[in-house]
Design a protein around this motif. Structure first.
Motif, PDB file in Angstrom:
ATOM      1  N   ILE A   1      -4.199   3.988   2.268  1.00 45.68           N
ATOM      2  CA  ILE A   1      -3.555   4.906   1.340  1.00 45.68           C
ATOM      3  C   ILE A   1      -2.361   4.197   0.715  1.00 45.68           C
ATOM      4  N   GLU A   2      -2.300   4.227  -0.600  1.00 45.38           N
ATOM      5  CA  GLU A   2      -1.150   3.683  -1.326  1.00 45.38           C
ATOM      6  C   GLU A   2      -0.273   4.858  -1.741  1.00 45.38           C
ATOM      7  N   ARG A   3       0.960   4.828  -1.253  1.00 48.98           N
ATOM      8  CA  ARG A   3       1.903   5.901  -1.553  1.00 48.98           C
ATOM      9  C   ARG A   3       3.041   5.328  -2.403  1.00 48.98           C
ATOM     10  N   GLU A   4       3.137   5.744  -3.654  1.00 51.84           N
ATOM     11  CA  GLU A   4       4.237   5.307  -4.496  1.00 51.84           C
ATOM     12  C   GLU A   4       5.486   6.083  -4.105  1.00 51.84           C
ATOM     13  N   LEU A   5       6.501   5.355  -3.688  1.00 54.04           N
ATOM     14  CA  LEU A   5       7.745   5.973  -3.237  1.00 54.04           C
ATOM     15  C   LEU A   5       8.898   5.051  -3.634  1.00 54.04           C
ATOM     16  N   PRO A   6       9.423   5.226  -4.862  1.00 57.38           N
ATOM     17  CA  PRO A   6      10.508   4.357  -5.309  1.00 57.38           C
ATOM     18  C   PRO A   6      11.642   4.296  -4.276  1.00 57.38           C
ATOM     19  N   GLY A   7      12.072   3.088  -3.966  1.00 56.80           N
ATOM     20  CA  GLY A   7      13.139   2.901  -2.994  1.00 56.80           C
ATOM     21  C   GLY A   7      12.683   2.927  -1.546  1.00 56.80           C
TER      22      GLY A   7
ATOM     23  N   LYS B   1       6.658   1.149  -2.334  1.00 58.45           N
ATOM     24  CA  LYS B   1       5.419   1.786  -1.889  1.00 58.45           C
ATOM     25  C   LYS B   1       5.324   1.722  -0.369  1.00 58.45           C
ATOM     26  N   ILE B   2       4.516   2.603   0.153  1.00 54.79           N
ATOM     27  CA  ILE B   2       4.139   2.550   1.570  1.00 54.79           C
ATOM     28  C   ILE B   2       2.613   2.524   1.594  1.00 54.79           C
ATOM     29  N   TYR B   3       2.067   1.548   2.287  1.00 55.42           N
ATOM     30  CA  TYR B   3       0.616   1.418   2.454  1.00 55.42           C
ATOM     31  C   TYR B   3       0.286   1.852   3.878  1.00 55.42           C
ATOM     32  N   CYS B   4      -0.564   2.845   4.002  1.00 52.19           N
ATOM     33  CA  CYS B   4      -0.884   3.413   5.305  1.00 52.19           C
ATOM     34  C   CYS B   4      -2.356   3.188   5.633  1.00 52.19           C
ATOM     35  N   VAL B   5      -2.624   2.968   6.910  1.00 46.56           N
ATOM     36  CA  VAL B   5      -3.991   2.814   7.392  1.00 46.56           C
ATOM     37  C   VAL B   5      -4.293   4.011   8.290  1.00 46.56           C
TER      38      VAL B   5
END
Length: 90
Positions: free
Chosen positions: A6-12, A50-54
């Protein structure tokens, strides 16, 4: 269960404090507990924005449900088709 990235766009995101990351993890764990095993968080990688989650889960909809209920962005949900590592080339 299939595996998802999962690619989560999260500025900062890279500037989040340990306390903020802890709060995110607590919320995620709470939502997952309420989902009855339909999704499981394996690990996440925090980058600048970003945060990349598995995750493993029943399907992509279960992963998206976790994001929706938890209030987390899930900009891209991709099912893993396979994995490679250095030993693949041996």
């Amino acid at each position: 269960m299939p595996k998802f990235v999962i690619e989560r766009e999260l500025p900062g995101a890279g500037q989040l404090s340990q306390d903020e990351l802890h709060a995110i993890a607590v919320k995620s764990n709470s939502v997952l507990a309420d989902m009855g095993g339909r999704a499981q968080w394996l690990q996440s990688f925090v980058t600048d924005d970003k945060i990349y989650c598995v995750y493993v889960g029943d399907d992509a909809d279960a992963v998206r449900e976790h994001a929706r209920v938890g209030g987390f962005p899930a900009n891209v949900v991709s099912q893993v088709a396979g994995t490679i590592d250095p030993t693949t080339g041996e």
